[in-house]
Every structure is written in C-alpha cells, then in structure tokens.
Design a protein around this motif. Structure first.
Motif, mmCIF file in Angstrom:
data_model
loop_
_atom_site.group_PDB
_atom_site.id
_atom_site.type_symbol
_atom_site.label_atom_id
_atom_site.label_comp_id
_atom_site.label_asym_id
_atom_site.label_seq_id
_atom_site.Cartn_x
_atom_site.Cartn_y
_atom_site.Cartn_z
ATOM 1 N N ARG A 1 83.686 0.310 35.578
ATOM 2 C CA ARG A 1 84.946 1.013 35.853
ATOM 3 C C ARG A 1 85.898 0.980 34.660
ATOM 4 O O ARG A 1 86.705 1.879 34.465
ATOM 5 N N SER B 1 78.661 -7.790 50.226
ATOM 6 C CA SER B 1 79.423 -6.725 49.547
ATOM 7 C C SER B 1 80.305 -7.319 48.438
ATOM 8 O O SER B 1 80.518 -6.695 47.403
ATOM 9 N N LYS C 1 80.035 -1.409 44.468
ATOM 10 C CA LYS C 1 79.121 -2.541 44.247
ATOM 11 C C LYS C 1 79.044 -2.919 42.758
ATOM 12 O O LYS C 1 80.040 -2.939 42.067
ATOM 13 N N GLN C 2 77.800 -3.153 42.315
ATOM 14 C CA GLN C 2 77.536 -3.622 40.955
ATOM 15 C C GLN C 2 78.071 -2.645 39.895
ATOM 16 O O GLN C 2 78.453 -3.052 38.800
ATOM 17 N N SER D 1 83.155 -12.713 36.773
ATOM 18 C CA SER D 1 82.154 -11.713 36.401
ATOM 19 C C SER D 1 82.202 -11.401 34.922
ATOM 20 O O SER D 1 83.249 -11.534 34.295
ATOM 21 N N LEU E 1 80.756 -1.279 39.726
ATOM 22 C CA LEU E 1 82.174 -1.498 39.432
ATOM 23 C C LEU E 1 82.365 -2.082 38.024
ATOM 24 O O LEU E 1 83.422 -1.944 37.426
ATOM 25 N N TYR F 1 88.767 -3.955 40.395
ATOM 26 C CA TYR F 1 87.983 -4.054 39.159
ATOM 27 C C TYR F 1 87.037 -5.237 39.325
ATOM 28 O O TYR F 1 87.134 -5.982 40.314
ATOM 29 N N SER F 2 86.178 -5.428 38.316
ATOM 30 C CA SER F 2 85.258 -6.561 38.441
ATOM 31 C C SER F 2 86.044 -7.878 38.417
ATOM 32 O O SER F 2 85.545 -8.908 38.854
ATOM 33 N N ASP G 1 78.000 -8.171 45.497
ATOM 34 C CA ASP G 1 77.623 -6.972 44.727
ATOM 35 C C ASP G 1 78.627 -6.703 43.611
ATOM 36 O O ASP G 1 78.275 -6.207 42.544
ATOM 37 N N VAL G 2 79.884 -7.031 43.901
ATOM 38 C CA VAL G 2 80.936 -6.799 42.905
ATOM 39 C C VAL G 2 81.026 -7.972 41.932
ATOM 40 O O VAL G 2 81.262 -7.799 40.740
ATOM 41 N N LYS G 3 80.814 -9.184 42.452
ATOM 42 C CA LYS G 3 80.975 -10.383 41.634
ATOM 43 C C LYS G 3 79.693 -11.230 41.681
ATOM 44 O O LYS G 3 79.637 -12.264 42.367
ATOM 45 N N PRO G 4 78.691 -10.775 40.949
ATOM 46 C CA PRO G 4 77.388 -11.443 41.048
ATOM 47 C C PRO G 4 77.369 -12.868 40.488
ATOM 48 O O PRO G 4 76.390 -13.581 40.691
#
Lengths: 454, 182
Positions: free
Chosen positions: A182, B152, A176-177, A230, A179, B51-52, B155-158
């Motif tokens: 990372r 989901s 999730k967030q 992002s 990441l 990755y983001s 969550d990774v790419k807000p």
C-alpha cells in the motif's frame, strides 16, 4: 495507441513510453476512466502557470508506470526477504504486481471536477465526516468498473476481484498480505507523489519539484525492524539522499506552486461558484444511484455552466479574471506571537477580509511512516530517514494563514495591515529597548484641538 | 487556527501530559487517538486507514508538527536497542493549549484517562497489533470467531504468531472492546 508485442504503448511527456496490456487498455477505455481526461490535475493553476493544463488521465497512467517500476525493483532486488519474511511465492508476486498496477491506475478515478479544489463540496457520510475522493474511487471500482475488471479473460490468471483493488486503495484488512504494497500507492515515497511532482513541475515550467526518480526506484528496499510488527518498504543507505531530495521537491512545489497566493484565491472562487451551481451546494454521494449523478460532473460541464453565466459572484470573478487579492499573510510556520499579530490584523481589517485560507502541510512525517533506511552492513539495520537527514528532520511544517480582500479594497486593506504590524513592532521594540513613547507637549496638543475646531 | 485543530491539539497535549512520565511516542499517540475514536467515540475528525504498521492518518502527524511549531509539544529523539524513535513531551508553551477547548476536554476526561491507563504502557509493537485487531474487528461483517479474526490479522501482520494474536483478541474481547466476537 500503438501496439507492440501484445502490449499497447502511450507516449508520456515525463516517463517516455508507458506500456499497457489488453486488460488495462479496456479499463482505460471505460467511460469512468475516460472522464479523467476532463478533470484537470491542478484546477485553475493555468491562470498562474499557463502550461498547467494537464489532466488526471495522464497522471493516472504515470502513477501506474512508476508503481510498476518500484514494485519490480523491490522484487528483483529483495525477493529472498519477501519470501522469508512475508511468505510470498512467485504466483503471489505476479498477482500482486497486477493488483498494484490496477490500484495505481484507478486510485484517482473518484476525483471531483478540478481535483482537490472542489473536494470540500463532497457530502457528509452517515458518521458525520466528509466523503473523500478515495471513497468515490472505491465505489466506482466496486460498481461500474466491476464488470470490465472481473470479466476480462486476463483476470482469471490472477484470481482477484474488484474488491481487492478497492481494499488496497482504501486500506482495509481484507487486502491481507497485499497491504504490504500500500505504501507504493499512498505513503511518503509513493508512486502518486513521485509522478505528480515531476509532472506538475514539467507542465508548470518551474525548476522545482525535480528529484532523482531513477535513483529512488533503484534503491527501494525492504526493511525488517526488530521492534515493529511487519516488514516495511524503505530505501537502501545509498539512496537516502535521493529520498531526501523527494521530500525537498515536495516542499518547493507546495510553497511555490500549490500554495501560490493567486492559485489559492482561484480555488476559493471555484469552490464558491460550484457551491452555487451544484444542487444542494454539494456533489452527489457515492452511494447507490447517486454515483451515476456524480460521474456526470466533470470540468467540461462546470465550464459550460460558468460560460452560461452560472456560479454567482464567484462565477463572474472566474469569467473576468477578477480574483481576490492577498492582503496579509503569516510566516510559513507561524509562532504563537505571529498568530496574535494575525488576530490583531483581522480585527483591524474587519469586513475588508472576505476570505481566510490555511496553507497547511507537513513536508515529512516522522513516527510510523518515517521511511526506513536500511544500512549497508550485513545486519541490514533500519533507521528512519529523519535520523539520517538533518534537513528532513528540521523542515518545519507550513501552517500559513492568508487573508484576502476584493480587488477594490486590497490597497486599503494592505495599508491597514501594515499599520497594525508597524504598531505592534514599535511596541515590541520599546519594550525590548526600554524606550518610552515620545511625549506630545500638552499646550501644542490643546492648541491643535482648538485649531481643529475653528 | 480552526476550532477542530484547536480541539485536536488540546487532546494531544492532554494525552502527553497524562502519559507515564509525561512522555509519549509518536506511534503511541497515533494509536491512542485511534482507540479514542473507535472505542470511545471521541470524534476529532480523523480518518484512519490501515497500513502494514496499523491504523494511521497523516493528519495526526501534521497536527503534531503544528503543535511543535507553536512550542506546545516538544519532540526529542530517543535511542532504542533496535533503532531510534521520537518521544513527545509538553513544550514550553503547553499551558496555552489548555484553554483551546477546555469544555471538550472536561466532557471527555474519563475517556482520556481510560485510554492512557489501558494502552499507554504497551510497546509500539503491541500497539500496532492491538490497533490492527480492533480495525479488523470493526471491518468484520456480522459475527466471527477468534480463529477467523486472528487469521485476518495475521494476513496483514505475518510477523506475529497466531497464538499471540489470539491471546490479544481474547483479552480485548474479554474487556468488551471487540464487536465481532461473541
């Protein structure tokens, strides 16, 4: 390990004191982590650089330390951006700091004996591609380490599971967030790289590999790119030369240490000897009960078997320090013409070449992973490091090919290779200058033949 | 050069040559190779992780650098309103790569044409989003629904709205490219 104010301290030759909490100390005390004391960081490199006997154990502690410093620097200096762009709050930031620490600490626990040198002996996955050490690290976190991670009282304060650590290491959407972080674990400016360059440089005793760690840490930034999905970890404009020096440090360490011709030869012998020793010629998979079998393999066990005479011809070469010799190599960045020359040399050497090795590495990757540099204006525009730095932009990747022969044939192979290259250069020179091949007088030639027969 | 590397470079060159105007961004080629592997089973041995900025494998860029060194692919800097990027185009020695693995290229010609037609005109931002959706979809265990998958991904790419993510999920699912949405 002395205790100080509820925490524990390790002395580290690179970073000074590394501080651990009680939870981390228990994880480190687990046999899965202790195994890293018996996995050398640079395999057989000590046969070239005698000081390079350090292990994955001290490196892993160092990565956790550096990752923490990077994390703290980002949060201390850029918390408002993290809150506004990523919706982090104090609890989330506290949780993720511990998550990043554990992911950094555990990222290498899946290494095979002698680290990267034997990775090619990992078995194939069901999809036909090879397992990599990250798969083993993730399997160990989800398996034998789960209990010590999830059932420690401190874990309740953070509310994450072993799977969350594994997801961050593997690169899974389930992270999730988190990441976002990372890139501290694996990226072009990650804590792993920052630690191994300084540590390997120190233990090898070379002047390469150094860069201004503190400047990099103190200028880590959060870049918000208008056309990207992002925010990313980047570096402030004032730190781009420090980031550039990190890229150059890596270039020098690879060309001078990791791709050293004799070191590469020992990697060949180690891999071949292990292939002879391991049941079926490969390591057990990280699936099910095989994981315990995998854990039983470390440097000590391999060295014991080698000392007992195992490992075939290559075991013998390791025992007697009778390694293959490099007889020819291309330039670091070969052109099509260089590859043609290589083909000719290989053809001429034939069976004299017992191994061809590829020293391939990109020093800096542009495109998505390019480190964003955040400018000093109030708009905080982000542009890639490769735009700022002509050095980074112009650094060509290495794709060197090295040919090896057994020591007894090395001299003959070198002479043959030199002859081939000389012939090629002569032909090129004649073509360039327009000169012709010197004519041999027919009568003399005939006379020579006759003389030869008699 | 190993057989695998020759095959990878042959595919990269083919993608660049088939792209609109014979030009392709570095982000685009990364995502197109990911789509080829995941949606069309064109196995080049890459191992993508998330990755983001979406699915990524550093070996792709290493191979691209190699192709650049051999003058098979050229790379130039281009300016965008928000910054700079790298654009790939055929290099002076690009023809030499056509013979690298001609059989593989013939075998997967329809896959290459498909991925170019479907994805090469998307912006870098949309490529990041769509590839992240496919990645999250392949990780989702069993059946899921649009809302769960969209959350989901968010969550990774807000930076993307749930609405935009859901629209893309709907499109990709409608084309039969997702496995977890039924």
């Amino acid at each position: 390990m002395p205790k100080s104010g509820g925490n524990y301290e390790f002395r580290c030759p690179v970073h000074g004191f590394i501080v651990l909490n009680d939870w981390e100390r228990e994880i480190i005390s687990h046999p899965v982590f202790q195994r890293l004391r018996r996995v050398r960081q640079l395999a057989w490199t000590e046969y070239v650089y005698p000081g390079a006997t350090h292990t994955r154990f001290e490196h892993s502690l160092g990565v956790m330390h550096v990752a923490t410093k990077v994390y703290e620097s980002v949060v201390d200096r850029h918390k408002p951006v993290l809150v506004s762009e990523m919706s982090f709050n104090d609890d989330g930031l506290g949780r993720d700091k511990q998550l990043v620490r554990l992911a950094a600490l555990l990222h290498d626990i899946g290494h095979t004996p002698f680290s990267h040198a034997s990775e090619d002996l990992m078995p194939d996955r069901p999809n036909g591609r090879k397992y990599e050490h990250e798969h083993y690290s993730a399997a160990l976190i989800r398996g034998p380490l789960r209990d010590v991670i999830e059932n420690h009282p401190t874990c309740r304060n953070y509310g994450f599971k072993a799977d969350d650590i594994a997801a961050l290491i593997e690169g899974s959407a389930t992270a999730k967030q988190s990441l976002f972080w990372r890139e501290i674990i694996t990226g072009q400016m990650d804590a792993d790289r920052m630690d191994y360059l300084l540590r390997d440089s120190l233990h090898c005793g070379v002047g390469y590999g150094r860069f201004d760690l503190h400047r990099v840490i103190s200028t880590v930034d959060v870049a918000v790119q208008a056309d990207a999905g992002s925010p990313r970890l980047g570096i402030s404009e004032g730190g781009w030369h420090a980031a550039e020096s990190l890229v150059l440090a890596r270039y020098f360490m690879f060309t001078q240490v990791y791709f050293h011709k004799t070191r590469v030869a020992y990697d060949v012998h180690l891999k071949e000897a292990l292939s002879d020793i391991l049941p079926g010629g490969q390591f057990p998979s990280p699936e099910g009960a095989h994981l315990d079998e995998f854990l039983a393999w470390d440097d000590w066990r391999v060295l014991g078997l080698l000392a007992d005479g195992r490992g075939g011809e290559h075991g013998e070469r390791l025992r007697k320090r009778n390694h293959y010799r490099q007889v020819y190599h291309t330039p670091e960045s070969p052109t099509i013409v260089d590859l043609e020359h290589l083909k000719k040399v290989r053809a001429a050497l034939g069976a004299l070449v017992v191994s061809a090795q590829y020293a391939s590495k990109s020093w800096y990757k542009t495109g998505a992973p390019d480190i964003p540099v955040v400018d000093d204006t109030k708009h905080r525009f982000a542009r890639p490091l490769s735009e700022y730095s002509a050095v980074v932009r112009g650094l060509p990747s290495s794709n060197q090919v090295l040919l090896y022969a057994i020591p007894e044939n090395a001299e003959a192979a070198r002479v043959t290779a030199e002859k081939v290259i000389k012939r090629v250069h002569t032909i090129v020179e004649r073509k360039t200058t327009g000169t012709k091949k010197p004519r041999v007088r027919r009568s003399l030639k005939r006379g020579g033949r006759r003389g030869g027969r008699s | 050069m190993t057989e695998e590397l020759a095959r990878r470079i042959a595919v990269m060159v083919s993608l660049v040559e088939r792209a609109p105007g014979k030009r392709l961004g570095r982000t685009a080629i990364m995502k197109l190779l990911y789509f080829l592997a995941t949606l069309r089973n064109v196995n080049l041995g890459y191992r993508f992780s998330l990755y983001s900025y979406g699915p990524f494998d550093s070996e792709v860029l290493q191979d691209l650098d190699y192709a650049k060194n051999l003058s098979i692919i050229s790379s130039r800097v281009v300016g965008y309103p928000s910054g700079y990027g790298y654009e790939l185009e055929p290099g002076p020695d690009t023809t030499s790569a056509r013979s690298f693995d001609a059989r593989f290229l013939r075998q997967h010609e329809s896959d290459l044409i498909w991925v170019i037609n479907r994805f090469s005109r998307l912006s870098a931002s949309d490529l990041e989003l769509t590839s992240t959706i496919v990645y999250a979809d392949r990780e989702a265990s069993g059946d899921t629904d649009i809302n769960t998958l969209a959350q989901s991904v968010r969550d990774v790419k807000p930076h993307f709205s749930i609405q935009k993510i859901s629209e893309w999920i709907g499109k990709l699912s409608g084309e039969g490219l997702l496995q977890s949405i039924h």
